[in-house]
Motif scaffolding. Structure first.
Motif, PDB file in Angstrom:
ATOM      1  N   LEU A   1      45.197  51.455  28.362  1.00 27.20           N
ATOM      2  CA  LEU A   1      45.640  51.413  29.757  1.00 27.20           C
ATOM      3  C   LEU A   1      44.868  50.367  30.559  1.00 27.20           C
ATOM      4  CD1 LEU A   1      47.352  52.588  32.045  1.00 27.20           C
ATOM      5  CD2 LEU A   1      45.559  54.299  32.400  1.00 27.20           C
ATOM      6  N   LEU A   2      43.559  50.288  30.359  1.00 28.41           N
ATOM      7  CA  LEU A   2      42.754  49.322  31.104  1.00 28.41           C
ATOM      8  C   LEU A   2      43.134  47.886  30.755  1.00 28.41           C
ATOM      9  CD1 LEU A   2      39.217  51.001  31.000  1.00 28.41           C
ATOM     10  CD2 LEU A   2      40.820  50.913  32.906  1.00 28.41           C
ATOM     11  N   ILE A   3      43.442  47.634  29.498  1.00 31.65           N
ATOM     12  CA  ILE A   3      43.887  46.293  29.107  1.00 31.65           C
ATOM     13  C   ILE A   3      45.222  45.958  29.766  1.00 31.65           C
ATOM     14  CG2 ILE A   3      44.641  44.869  27.170  1.00 31.65           C
ATOM     15  CD1 ILE A   3      41.634  45.249  27.308  1.00 31.65           C
ATOM     16  N   LEU A   4      46.103  46.938  29.852  1.00 26.69           N
ATOM     17  CA  LEU A   4      47.387  46.723  30.523  1.00 26.69           C
ATOM     18  C   LEU A   4      47.170  46.408  32.002  1.00 26.69           C
ATOM     19  CD1 LEU A   4      50.497  46.803  30.542  1.00 26.69           C
ATOM     20  CD2 LEU A   4      50.335  49.276  30.972  1.00 26.69           C
ATOM     21  N   VAL A   5      46.281  47.159  32.650  1.00 24.55           N
ATOM     22  CA  VAL A   5      46.002  46.917  34.070  1.00 24.55           C
ATOM     23  C   VAL A   5      45.496  45.495  34.275  1.00 24.55           C
ATOM     24  CG1 VAL A   5      44.473  47.551  35.978  1.00 24.55           C
ATOM     25  CG2 VAL A   5      45.589  49.338  34.627  1.00 24.55           C
ATOM     26  N   TYR A   6      44.585  45.061  33.408  1.00 24.05           N
ATOM     27  CA  TYR A   6      44.076  43.694  33.569  1.00 24.05           C
ATOM     28  C   TYR A   6      45.186  42.656  33.374  1.00 24.05           C
ATOM     29  CZ  TYR A   6      42.091  39.225  32.467  1.00 24.05           C
ATOM     30  OH  TYR A   6      41.840  37.874  32.443  1.00 24.05           O
ATOM     31  N   ASN A   7      45.987  42.837  32.328  1.00 25.98           N
ATOM     32  CA  ASN A   7      47.025  41.835  32.050  1.00 25.98           C
ATOM     33  C   ASN A   7      48.045  41.734  33.179  1.00 25.98           C
ATOM     34  OD1 ASN A   7      46.181  40.815  29.528  1.00 25.98           O
ATOM     35  ND2 ASN A   7      46.953  42.631  28.490  1.00 25.98           N
ATOM     36  N   LEU A   8      48.312  42.844  33.871  1.00 23.21           N
ATOM     37  CA  LEU A   8      49.305  42.826  34.942  1.00 23.21           C
ATOM     38  C   LEU A   8      48.729  42.290  36.249  1.00 23.21           C
ATOM     39  CD1 LEU A   8      51.158  46.220  34.338  1.00 23.21           C
ATOM     40  CD2 LEU A   8      51.983  43.922  33.810  1.00 23.21           C
TER      41      LEU A   8
ATOM     42  N   CYS B   1      44.502  39.877  41.678  1.00 25.06           N
ATOM     43  CA  CYS B   1      43.638  40.771  42.446  1.00 25.06           C
ATOM     44  C   CYS B   1      42.792  39.947  43.414  1.00 25.06           C
ATOM     45  CB  CYS B   1      42.746  41.570  41.500  1.00 25.06           C
ATOM     46  SG  CYS B   1      41.544  42.638  42.326  1.00 25.06           S
ATOM     47  N   PRO B   2      42.652  40.369  44.666  1.00 24.12           N
ATOM     48  CA  PRO B   2      41.825  39.617  45.627  1.00 24.12           C
ATOM     49  C   PRO B   2      40.366  39.514  45.213  1.00 24.12           C
ATOM     50  CG  PRO B   2      43.228  41.206  46.758  1.00 24.12           C
ATOM     51  CD  PRO B   2      43.332  41.517  45.300  1.00 24.12           C
ATOM     52  N   PHE B   3      39.887  40.466  44.398  1.00 23.28           N
ATOM     53  CA  PHE B   3      38.506  40.438  43.927  1.00 23.28           C
ATOM     54  C   PHE B   3      38.527  40.424  42.397  1.00 23.28           C
ATOM     55  CE2 PHE B   3      34.344  42.556  43.015  1.00 23.28           C
ATOM     56  CZ  PHE B   3      33.531  41.568  43.581  1.00 23.28           C
ATOM     57  N   PRO B   4      38.689  39.248  41.772  1.00 21.97           N
ATOM     58  CA  PRO B   4      38.887  39.171  40.315  1.00 21.97           C
ATOM     59  C   PRO B   4      37.756  39.722  39.465  1.00 21.97           C
ATOM     60  CG  PRO B   4      38.570  36.983  41.283  1.00 21.97           C
ATOM     61  CD  PRO B   4      38.760  37.930  42.422  1.00 21.97           C
TER      62      PRO B   4
ATOM     63  N   LEU C   1      35.992  43.368  35.074  1.00 20.67           N
ATOM     64  CA  LEU C   1      35.224  44.561  34.704  1.00 20.67           C
ATOM     65  C   LEU C   1      36.126  45.595  34.045  1.00 20.67           C
ATOM     66  CD1 LEU C   1      32.557  46.170  34.809  1.00 20.67           C
ATOM     67  CD2 LEU C   1      33.261  46.991  37.070  1.00 20.67           C
ATOM     68  N   ILE C   2      37.345  45.740  34.566  1.00 21.74           N
ATOM     69  CA  ILE C   2      38.301  46.676  33.975  1.00 21.74           C
ATOM     70  C   ILE C   2      38.602  46.284  32.533  1.00 21.74           C
ATOM     71  CG2 ILE C   2      40.745  47.333  34.030  1.00 21.74           C
ATOM     72  CD1 ILE C   2      40.529  47.516  37.045  1.00 21.74           C
ATOM     73  N   GLN C   3      38.813  44.986  32.311  1.00 20.43           N
ATOM     74  CA  GLN C   3      39.070  44.545  30.940  1.00 20.43           C
ATOM     75  C   GLN C   3      37.858  44.806  30.044  1.00 20.43           C
ATOM     76  OE1 GLN C   3      40.301  40.618  28.306  1.00 20.43           O
ATOM     77  NE2 GLN C   3      39.553  40.351  30.377  1.00 20.43           N
TER      78      GLN C   3
ATOM     79  N   LYS D   1      48.279  28.821  41.540  1.00 23.26           N
ATOM     80  CA  LYS D   1      47.847  29.718  42.614  1.00 23.26           C
ATOM     81  C   LYS D   1      47.375  31.082  42.080  1.00 23.26           C
ATOM     82  CE  LYS D   1      50.640  27.622  46.283  1.00 23.26           C
ATOM     83  NZ  LYS D   1      50.248  26.306  45.823  1.00 23.26           N
ATOM     84  N   LYS D   2      46.669  31.058  40.956  1.00 23.68           N
ATOM     85  CA  LYS D   2      46.073  32.263  40.405  1.00 23.68           C
ATOM     86  C   LYS D   2      44.692  32.483  41.033  1.00 23.68           C
ATOM     87  CE  LYS D   2      49.506  32.921  37.568  1.00 23.68           C
ATOM     88  NZ  LYS D   2      50.443  34.065  37.733  1.00 23.68           N
ATOM     89  N   ILE D   3      44.213  33.725  40.942  1.00 26.04           N
ATOM     90  CA  ILE D   3      42.900  34.070  41.483  1.00 26.04           C
ATOM     91  C   ILE D   3      42.015  34.497  40.314  1.00 26.04           C
ATOM     92  CG2 ILE D   3      41.625  35.485  43.126  1.00 26.04           C
ATOM     93  CD1 ILE D   3      44.221  36.003  44.593  1.00 26.04           C
ATOM     94  N   THR D   4      40.990  33.702  40.035  1.00 26.11           N
ATOM     95  CA  THR D   4      40.062  34.020  38.957  1.00 26.11           C
ATOM     96  C   THR D   4      38.647  34.103  39.518  1.00 26.11           C
ATOM     97  OG1 THR D   4      39.655  31.698  38.397  1.00 26.11           O
ATOM     98  CG2 THR D   4      41.531  32.773  37.329  1.00 26.11           C
ATOM     99  N   THR D   5      37.742  34.623  38.699  1.00 30.59           N
ATOM    100  CA  THR D   5      36.359  34.752  39.141  1.00 30.59           C
ATOM    101  C   THR D   5      35.741  33.394  39.459  1.00 30.59           C
ATOM    102  OG1 THR D   5      36.059  36.797  37.873  1.00 30.59           O
ATOM    103  CG2 THR D   5      34.069  35.565  38.440  1.00 30.59           C
TER     104      THR D   5
END
Length: 499
Positions: free
Chosen positions: A249-256, A261-264, A269-271, A330-334
């Motif tokens: 589930l956590l991997i799915l959340v990260y991939n989606l 996310c405004p705070f990558p 961390l989820i991944q 226009k992606k948001i990464t760390t």
């Protein structure tokens, strides 16, 4: 052929069960010399010369011998001899690879074709990263049942063969799910990246729908494999299935939502927690009766290290590597979140500009990762169940400190402002950082030998599937420039350092 028959007869004569005139050390030296002699014979007398490079090859001649190598290997693995004598795994890997070389060296076109297929498979499921996955799930299982008494090590029957093989298959399902699902979701972005243009998904060798179905199939497969490993006792092993489900589930959340996310750092961390869940899966499947406090005490450092590793590699290394395309899309990464940006000019080969904030973030995460190992070592003298003897304890501290210093120096090269060789330093840093838990849990710690051997084998063997290594091997075998190690013409992709 006559010389080979003589060699076989001599090997039988010096075998440990029949030899009366050679010591064990002399027997091993003789075996190595015989294998070297066989290799020289095959490579020198069957390797095509320059004048025969374009000869007509009948690659079907290799199939009977290949089958004769594969079937006994499968039979031996199924018998589970590797649990009783784990170091036979090294012998099996070496002799099998050498055997296939003996079969394929006279047929360069067939060997190049096989390498092409391996490269495509590796690009699809990232097999050369499988060492990280297998290390997590196997060392999780090893953590709950260490061999602490050297006198008892010889009588310890070790883990069941189905446990070791089953955990590796569960880890493989999780590995395929994570990478293939990420490629499916990021397909439009990957099509804009030069280094990904040879991937099977990008080239259309595998359709998006088929890849998605293949990725989603891995969860029920992993569930069924885990169910088999716990003897179909679902209710009694609820924690193991919970850890497995949470990981998927956590991997799915990260991939989606990883790049929206405004705070990558949060999604990174989820991944990381998703990958770290494999440690708990391995431990809970191996021993469902382990006390919760003892479970966290044993597996906590490795879980924290794995989480920090993904947070660092995906957020910093991968973020800097993909910064050009991420910003265009226009992606948001760390990396972008902490201010990294493209340098002056529009050429993508220009080094990326880093910031103080990003460098501070990288070194904080890196230090926290190693702190989990230092905490593990500091706790050891207070344990009722000692995991190190005094000599190994000092070695563990020494090796960990050396790796910490070396990896810090490499990390500085990764996050250095306008670093032109960032891809090289990223790849080297990833390798060195993974050596720390490998040395601590395998070389200095005391799990059963089968876990040590399997972790080392599954960590280093998949690394040979990297495209650049295959190209170098083909050049060594046939000389000159290898024509078939790459699926298509064009510049090689940049090395990938992130999950």
């Amino acid at each position: 052929l006559l010389l080979m028959i003589v060699m076989i007869a001599f090997m039988f004569r010096i075998a440990p069960s029949t030899s009366n005139f050679l010591s064990p050390t002399q027997q091993q030296i003789a075996m190595v010399l015989l294998l070297a002699g066989a290799a020289v014979l095959v490579f020198e007398f069957t390797r095509p010369s320059d004048g025969s490079a374009h000869r007509v090859e009948d690659a079907t001649l290799t199939r009977p011998t290949a089958i004769a190598l594969v079937i006994p290997t499968i039979a031996l693995v199924s018998e589970g001899f590797f649990v009783t004598v784990p170091k036979l795994i090294y012998v099996a890997i070496f002799t099998t690879v050498l055997g296939f070389l003996f079969v394929w060296v006279p047929y360069p076109k067939a060997l190049r074709s096989f390498c092409k297929r391996l490269v495509l498979l590796d690009r699809f499921v990232r097999l050369h990263y499988f060492g990280f996955t297998s290390m997590l799930i196997l060392l999780g299982a090893a953590a709950v049942s260490p061999v602490t008494d050297p006198a008892a090590a010889s009588t310890n029957s070790g883990p069941d063969k189905f446990l070791v093989g089953g955990l590796l298959l569960v880890g493989l399902c999780f590995h395929i799910y994570s990478y293939v699902l990420n490629d499916v979701i990021d397909l439009d972005l990957d099509r804009t990246q030069r280094r990904r243009r040879l991937d099977p998904l990008v080239r259309g060798f595998v359709s998006r729908e088929v890849a998605l179905a293949f990725a989603l199939l891995q969860f029920p497969l992993a569930f069924l494999l885990t169910l088999h490993l716990v003897h179909f006792q679902l209710i009694a092993n609820t924690p193991a299935f919970t850890a497995l489900g949470v990981g998927f589930l956590l991997i799915l959340v990260y991939n989606l939502w990883g790049k929206v996310c405004p705070f990558p750092p949060f999604t990174d961390l989820i991944q990381g927690l998703g990958w770290g869940s494999l440690v708990l899966v391995g431990a809970l499947v191996a021993d469902k009766h382990t006390d919760l406090n003892q479970l966290l005490d044993r597996t906590g450092p490795l879980l924290a290290y794995a989480t920090g590793f993904i947070l660092l590699i995906n957020g910093v290394h991968g973020g800097l590597r993909d910064l050009w395309t991420d910003k265009e899309q226009k992606k948001i990464t760390t990396a972008l979140f902490f201010g990294a940006d493209r340098s002056c000019g529009e050429a993508r080969d220009q080094p990326v500009r880093t910031t103080v904030k990003l460098r501070v973030f990288a070194f904080v995460v890196h230090t926290l990762m190693f702190s989990s190992i230092f905490y593990f070592l500091l706790r050891d003298p207070e344990r009722s169940l000692r995991l190190f003897d005094p000599t190994e304890y000092r070695w563990a501290w020494g090796v960990t400190m050396v790796l910490f210093v070396v990896s810090n120096c490499m990390l500085w090269q990764v996050v250095k402002h306008l670093q032109p060789n960032r891809d090289f330093w990223s790849s080297m840093h990833v390798f060195v950082v993974l050596l720390a838990p490998l040395f601590l849990y395998v070389i200095s710690w005391k799990p059963h030998d089968v876990f040590k051997v399997m972790v080392l084998s599954t960590f280093f063997v998949p690394l040979a599937l990297q495209e650049d290594l295959m190209k170098q091997a083909m050049r060594w075998l046939y000389g000159g420039r290898s024509r078939g190690a790459r699926p298509a013409a064009g510049p090689p992709p940049q090395p990938q350092a992130a999950a």
